[in-house]
Design a protein around this motif. Structure first.
Motif, PDB file in Angstrom:
ATOM      1  N   ALA A   1      14.527  45.366  -9.625  1.00  0.00           N
ATOM      2  CA  ALA A   1      13.560  45.442  -8.517  1.00  0.00           C
ATOM      3  C   ALA A   1      13.738  46.735  -7.731  1.00  0.00           C
ATOM      4  O   ALA A   1      12.758  47.371  -7.318  1.00  0.00           O
ATOM      5  CB  ALA A   1      13.734  44.231  -7.599  1.00  0.00           C
ATOM      6  N   ALA A   2      14.990  47.158  -7.524  1.00  0.00           N
ATOM      7  CA  ALA A   2      15.241  48.378  -6.766  1.00  0.00           C
ATOM      8  C   ALA A   2      14.772  49.614  -7.525  1.00  0.00           C
ATOM      9  O   ALA A   2      14.158  50.515  -6.958  1.00  0.00           O
ATOM     10  CB  ALA A   2      16.734  48.493  -6.446  1.00  0.00           C
ATOM     11  N   VAL A   3      15.051  49.648  -8.830  1.00  0.00           N
ATOM     12  CA  VAL A   3      14.623  50.784  -9.656  1.00  0.00           C
ATOM     13  C   VAL A   3      13.108  50.899  -9.669  1.00  0.00           C
ATOM     14  O   VAL A   3      12.544  51.999  -9.732  1.00  0.00           O
ATOM     15  CB  VAL A   3      15.170  50.628 -11.097  1.00  0.00           C
ATOM     16  CG1 VAL A   3      14.461  51.567 -12.059  1.00  0.00           C
ATOM     17  CG2 VAL A   3      16.674  50.900 -11.117  1.00  0.00           C
ATOM     18  N   SER A   4      12.433  49.766  -9.570  1.00  0.00           N
ATOM     19  CA  SER A   4      10.971  49.775  -9.577  1.00  0.00           C
ATOM     20  C   SER A   4      10.395  50.479  -8.348  1.00  0.00           C
ATOM     21  O   SER A   4       9.208  50.831  -8.325  1.00  0.00           O
ATOM     22  CB  SER A   4      10.432  48.336  -9.649  1.00  0.00           C
ATOM     23  OG  SER A   4      10.853  47.704 -10.841  1.00  0.00           O
ATOM     24  N   ARG A   5      11.221  50.689  -7.331  1.00  0.00           N
ATOM     25  CA  ARG A   5      10.752  51.368  -6.121  1.00  0.00           C
ATOM     26  C   ARG A   5      11.081  52.858  -6.124  1.00  0.00           C
ATOM     27  O   ARG A   5      10.688  53.582  -5.218  1.00  0.00           O
ATOM     28  CB  ARG A   5      11.398  50.718  -4.893  1.00  0.00           C
ATOM     29  CG  ARG A   5      11.038  49.248  -4.719  1.00  0.00           C
ATOM     30  CD  ARG A   5      11.780  48.621  -3.547  1.00  0.00           C
ATOM     31  NE  ARG A   5      11.399  49.243  -2.276  1.00  0.00           N
ATOM     32  CZ  ARG A   5      10.361  48.886  -1.531  1.00  0.00           C
ATOM     33  NH1 ARG A   5       9.574  47.898  -1.950  1.00  0.00           N
ATOM     34  NH2 ARG A   5      10.100  49.477  -0.397  1.00  0.00           N
ATOM     35  N   VAL A   6      11.798  53.319  -7.148  1.00  0.00           N
ATOM     36  CA  VAL A   6      12.128  54.738  -7.246  1.00  0.00           C
ATOM     37  C   VAL A   6      10.863  55.527  -7.541  1.00  0.00           C
ATOM     38  O   VAL A   6       9.981  55.071  -8.282  1.00  0.00           O
ATOM     39  CB  VAL A   6      13.166  54.963  -8.375  1.00  0.00           C
ATOM     40  CG1 VAL A   6      13.395  56.449  -8.610  1.00  0.00           C
ATOM     41  CG2 VAL A   6      14.471  54.293  -8.015  1.00  0.00           C
ATOM     42  N   ALA A   7      10.765  56.714  -6.954  1.00  0.00           N
ATOM     43  CA  ALA A   7       9.599  57.566  -7.197  1.00  0.00           C
ATOM     44  C   ALA A   7       9.417  57.763  -8.698  1.00  0.00           C
ATOM     45  O   ALA A   7      10.351  58.158  -9.403  1.00  0.00           O
ATOM     46  CB  ALA A   7       9.788  58.914  -6.503  1.00  0.00           C
ATOM     47  N   ASP A   8       8.217  57.474  -9.182  1.00  0.00           N
ATOM     48  CA  ASP A   8       7.952  57.513 -10.618  1.00  0.00           C
ATOM     49  C   ASP A   8       7.614  58.934 -11.044  1.00  0.00           C
ATOM     50  O   ASP A   8       6.457  59.287 -11.272  1.00  0.00           O
ATOM     51  CB  ASP A   8       6.800  56.563 -10.960  1.00  0.00           C
ATOM     52  CG  ASP A   8       6.754  56.243 -12.445  1.00  0.00           C
ATOM     53  OD1 ASP A   8       7.702  56.622 -13.148  1.00  0.00           O
ATOM     54  OD2 ASP A   8       5.778  55.626 -12.883  1.00  0.00           O
ATOM     55  N   THR A   9       8.648  59.777 -11.182  1.00  0.00           N
ATOM     56  CA  THR A   9       8.451  61.188 -11.504  1.00  0.00           C
ATOM     57  C   THR A   9       8.443  61.396 -13.007  1.00  0.00           C
ATOM     58  O   THR A   9       9.087  60.662 -13.754  1.00  0.00           O
ATOM     59  CB  THR A   9       9.573  62.035 -10.888  1.00  0.00           C
ATOM     60  OG1 THR A   9      10.829  61.508 -11.333  1.00  0.00           O
ATOM     61  CG2 THR A   9       9.521  61.982  -9.381  1.00  0.00           C
ATOM     62  N   PRO A  10       7.721  62.411 -13.479  1.00  0.00           N
ATOM     63  CA  PRO A  10       7.746  62.714 -14.909  1.00  0.00           C
ATOM     64  C   PRO A  10       9.139  63.126 -15.341  1.00  0.00           C
ATOM     65  O   PRO A  10       9.924  63.652 -14.558  1.00  0.00           O
ATOM     66  CB  PRO A  10       6.757  63.881 -15.044  1.00  0.00           C
ATOM     67  CG  PRO A  10       5.936  63.853 -13.797  1.00  0.00           C
ATOM     68  CD  PRO A  10       6.827  63.305 -12.732  1.00  0.00           C
ATOM     69  N   ALA A  11       9.457  62.909 -16.589  1.00  0.00           N
ATOM     70  CA  ALA A  11      10.777  63.259 -17.098  1.00  0.00           C
ATOM     71  C   ALA A  11      10.881  64.704 -17.530  1.00  0.00           C
ATOM     72  O   ALA A  11      11.937  65.174 -17.905  1.00  0.00           O
ATOM     73  CB  ALA A  11      11.129  62.352 -18.277  1.00  0.00           C
TER      74      ALA A  11
END
Length: 358
Positions: A158-168
């Motif tokens: 759940a916490a990782v799902s809130r991390v900014a979804d930046t390109p790799a």
């Protein structure tokens, strides 16, 4: 995830009895996890390099959870062994991406601090993993440890799902990123040597401490020292990385030499040795990620693989002779390599001379 790696030390007897295998064969579970970490870091980083980071982190967590559910259900040692490899590959992939992601979430002058937060979880696992696994095994059986690890991953998901979804950053050519290894070889070697010394001692800390002090106290002191060291290094590595490696490495070497000569000094030095080990090791990881500008998607996997090469080789070397002597030799080689690499590094247009460096 780190707790899953360390908890096996306390679960092997129960697993051997339940699955009707020898203790030596049950010990293969630890080796399988270590091998999976070494191979899994670059393999998974290469596979997921075109994914968005949040997607990659969640995928690796799901695979990790699934491996523990399967491990908790199986009655076959072969299947359990396979789940440990899968869990290690997932953990390595997660850590490889997480190292790069954490560094990318903060300004460059706070990279060390961000990595210290991430790697702090590993140090806490040193404290919680072994006793936690042993207590769960004693109370509910070894399978309970697998279920608890799987459950603990749910809030992490759940916490990782809130991390900014930046390109790799997957547009970078993979072959170019692999060629970057030539420029990182020195830093990777240093990280592997220091981590080999750390885990060579940690693996045999219980039997070494048995005649000196209460084993749980020594293990806890070492683990809390590791946490204190990585936390301090988070701030120091951003400002004085060279000083941390030079001064901290010298003090670390001195401590291992003292313990090799006077094992009874362990009760006084175990905390500081843990702190110095992770302070120097954490600083080296920060250095790797900063130097790996040409490997934006693979840098974290290189660092993860280096750490686990050390974590695998250290116990093997330390098992053949006095662990403190082995640790002293490994850190001495690391310091000599660092000095040789620094003195032999030419100053060029893109590389400041030594007089201009911090």
């Amino acid at each position: 995830m780190g707790t899953s790696e360390f908890m096996l030390a306390g679960l092997v007897p129960g697993i051997a009895q339940t699955l009707d295998v020898s203790l030596a064969r049950a010990g293969y579970l630890t080796a399988a996890f270590a091998a999976g970490m070494v191979v899994g870091a670059p393999l998974m980083a290469a596979l997921s390099r075109t994914w968005r980071r949040r997607t990659a982190l969640r995928a690796f967590l799901v695979l990790f959870i699934a491996a523990h559910i399967a491990g908790g259900l199986t009655t076959s040692f072969a299947v359990l062994l396979a789940t440990r490899v899968v869990a290690a590959v997932a953990y390595a992939g997660f850590l490889a991406v997480a190292l790069t992601a954490a560094a990318g979430l903060v300004p460059p002058d706070r990279t060390g601090r961000a990595l210290a937060v991430l790697l702090g979880g590993t140090t806490l696992a040193c404290v919680a993993g072994i006793p936690g696994g042993a207590l769960l095994d004693a109370a509910f059986g070894w399978r309970a440890a697998f279920w608890v690890v799987a459950l603990l991953c749910l809030p992490a998901f759940a916490a990782v799902s809130r991390v900014a979804d930046t390109p790799a950053g997957g547009v970078t050519d993979l072959r170019a990123e692999l060629r970057e290894l030539r420029h990182l070889a020195g830093a990777l070697l240093l990280a592997a040597l220091v981590n080999a010394a750390t885990f060579g001692v940690f693996t045999y800390l219980a039997p070494v401490a048995a005649g000196v002090a209460p084993v749980p106290v020594v293990l806890a002191a070492f683990g809390f020292g590791c946490f204190a060291g990585i936390t301090a290094a988070g701030r120091l590595a951003d400002r004085w990385p060279g000083h941390v490696v030079a001064i901290g490495g010298s003090l670390l070497l001195t401590g291992w030499i003292v313990l090799a000569l006077v094992p009874g000094a362990l009760v006084f030095l175990v905390f500081t040795q843990g702190a110095l080990s992770f302070a120097v090791g954490g600083t080296l990881i920060t250095r790797i990620l900063r130097q790996a500008t040409g490997a934006p998607t693979m840098a974290g996997s290189y660092a993860t693989a280096a750490l686990n090469v050390g974590a695998t080789a250290g116990p093997v070397l330390a098992g053949a002779m006095n662990p403190f002597r082995v640790a002293a030799a490994l850190v001495a080689v690391a310091l000599v390599s660092a000095v040789a690499g620094r003195s032999g590094r030419p100053a060029g247009p893109g590389r400041p001379s030594r007089s201009r460096r911090r």
